[in-house]
Design a protein around this motif. Sequence first.
Motif, mmCIF file in Angstrom:
data_model
loop_
_atom_site.group_PDB
_atom_site.id
_atom_site.type_symbol
_atom_site.label_atom_id
_atom_site.label_comp_id
_atom_site.label_asym_id
_atom_site.label_seq_id
_atom_site.Cartn_x
_atom_site.Cartn_y
_atom_site.Cartn_z
ATOM 1 N N UNK A 88 0.802 -1.222 0.000
ATOM 2 C CA UNK A 88 0.000 0.000 0.000
ATOM 3 C C UNK A 88 0.842 1.283 0.000
ATOM 4 N N UNK A 89 2.084 1.192 0.478
ATOM 5 C CA UNK A 89 2.923 2.393 0.608
ATOM 6 C C UNK A 89 4.249 2.187 -0.121
ATOM 7 N N UNK A 90 4.233 2.297 -1.434
ATOM 8 C CA UNK A 90 5.468 2.078 -2.195
ATOM 9 C C UNK A 90 6.553 3.105 -1.874
ATOM 10 N N UNK A 91 6.165 4.242 -1.295
ATOM 11 C CA UNK A 91 7.152 5.274 -0.960
ATOM 12 C C UNK A 91 8.049 4.874 0.206
ATOM 13 N N UNK A 92 7.615 3.881 1.000
ATOM 14 C CA UNK A 92 8.427 3.417 2.131
ATOM 15 C C UNK A 92 9.561 2.551 1.606
ATOM 16 N N UNK A 93 10.781 2.897 1.993
ATOM 17 C CA UNK A 93 11.954 2.192 1.475
ATOM 18 C C UNK A 93 12.345 0.989 2.313
ATOM 19 N N UNK A 94 12.208 1.107 3.655
ATOM 20 C CA UNK A 94 12.615 0.028 4.545
ATOM 21 C C UNK A 94 11.561 -0.149 5.627
ATOM 22 N N UNK A 95 11.173 -1.408 5.868
ATOM 23 C CA UNK A 95 10.265 -1.769 6.957
ATOM 24 C C UNK A 95 11.038 -2.650 7.932
ATOM 25 N N UNK A 96 11.095 -2.208 9.180
ATOM 26 C CA UNK A 96 11.926 -2.863 10.189
ATOM 27 C C UNK A 96 11.050 -3.316 11.344
ATOM 28 N N UNK A 97 11.169 -4.565 11.769
ATOM 29 C CA UNK A 97 10.364 -5.096 12.865
ATOM 30 C C UNK A 97 10.899 -4.707 14.234
ATOM 31 N N UNK A 98 10.126 -5.015 15.274
ATOM 32 C CA UNK A 98 10.506 -4.617 16.639
ATOM 33 C C UNK A 98 11.763 -5.323 17.122
ATOM 34 N N UNK A 99 12.046 -6.497 16.574
ATOM 35 C CA UNK A 99 13.227 -7.237 17.001
ATOM 36 C C UNK A 99 14.439 -7.011 16.131
ATOM 37 N N UNK A 116 18.082 -4.899 -2.519
ATOM 38 C CA UNK A 116 16.663 -5.002 -2.175
ATOM 39 C C UNK A 116 16.541 -5.451 -0.718
ATOM 40 N N UNK A 117 16.369 -4.483 0.178
ATOM 41 C CA UNK A 117 16.291 -4.781 1.622
ATOM 42 C C UNK A 117 15.021 -4.192 2.211
ATOM 43 N N UNK A 118 13.955 -4.227 1.465
ATOM 44 C CA UNK A 118 12.780 -3.461 1.857
ATOM 45 C C UNK A 118 12.190 -3.916 3.183
ATOM 46 N N UNK A 119 12.209 -5.217 3.454
ATOM 47 C CA UNK A 119 11.613 -5.710 4.697
ATOM 48 C C UNK A 119 12.628 -6.486 5.522
ATOM 49 N N UNK A 120 12.633 -6.191 6.814
ATOM 50 C CA UNK A 120 13.395 -6.994 7.767
ATOM 51 C C UNK A 120 12.533 -7.139 9.009
#
Length: 442
Positions: A88-99, A116-120
């Motif tokens: 939904x938010x292609x403008x977000x470059x990196x998504x980082x979890x709480x851990x 390509x490190x968009x999600x961790x």
Amino acid sequence: MISLGCAKNLVDAEVMLGYLPQDRFEITTDEAQADIIIVNTCGFISDAKEESVETLLEAIEYKKSGNCTLLVVTGCLSQRYAEDMAKELPEVDILLGTGDVPRILELIEAHDRGEDVRQSVGLPQYLYDHTTPRVASSPFYSTYVKIAEGCNNLCSYCIIPQLRGPLRSRSIASVVAEVERLVAAGAQEVNLIAQDITAFGADRHDGASLEGLLRELVKISELRWLRLLYAYPDGISDELIELVATEEKICSYFDVPLQHIDDRVLARMNRRVGEDTIRDLIHRMRQRIPDLTLRTSFIVGFPGETDAEFAKLLAFVEEGHFDRVGVFRYSREEDTPAASLPDQVPEGVKKSRYNKLMKAQQRVSFRRNRALIGRVEPVLVEGYSEETELLLSGRSIRQAPDVDGQVYITAGQADVGQIVPLRITDSSEYDLIGEIVDESDE
């Protein structure tokens, strides 16, 4: 860095900043000037999620019109909804979890290399310690120390165990070392936080406990105020009450989230205490600590809460046990047991009950504050009031940061960060007014 939600989230934000070398990154408070914007989100209840999304949309605008070339989203919302947010938010470059807090620098550098490190977003297992770098964003005189992460309580309405993982306690030695460093840097007030501080040590199997931790912390000579936040009622032992009653450095202040008083509602919430236990606890606390400041929180509109059950909660609050009360309208969170319960309460009913409970406690708070007039209380001076630069403001030992109101100082001078005696001359529902007194005149 924009950090939303609770103080526990704030500590995570400070740790993330600590992982970004100061010789390469400069922190700015102006979003329009920032090359990198990090939004540390909260996903606890629907209102918090809405605030997080609104903040993200504002940050996206800075990416379009400001200097921002990298938008990073961290915290509870990205832990919970990483896949949806990526779509939904292609403008977000990196998504980082709480851990995944320690990976912040690694992922920024990888992004810069075009990887390509968009999600961790992994399982929440991380726990910071006294060796972890941390950039303070709170005033020098007051700080939060997270003594544990995660939660094992499994309340039926709560998503926190899924967002933060199981209970993970730091060692007593680690907490003591961090507090010693913070106090040496000027902290007068240390606020101990966790999802449930009374569970501290239960997972370690080395004898660690909150009571044992406090006995070590009070030995720190320059520490003035030690405040306990988020103590679950079934974890408050007589030993803990005795420590708060007898140790001068531990504020006579308890934040005990009770959530309700009706046994049937509490059982449906999967809380481990009932009305009799709650009333006995309050009695023991008030009897042993006559000058106790007691804060709690309640949920209105929990599935199946009847008019009679709410009336019982309202009457309980009107009895006047609490100095401060936070009220939450039940938020139906997916993937929680309570979300599938029958008899969900309409939003209009929740709002009405919220207003009634808040007004009832407002009257109680006003009475309790008026009873303080004439007393001399220690006050931590925080600077000039936001209302007027003609008055200093601060917080009484009875007031936790961010949630409990202020003290307005109408006479006397003191330095920011100084704890001074203040005679209370007036009050409102939430704030106190007073004059600094000469200690020799007390």
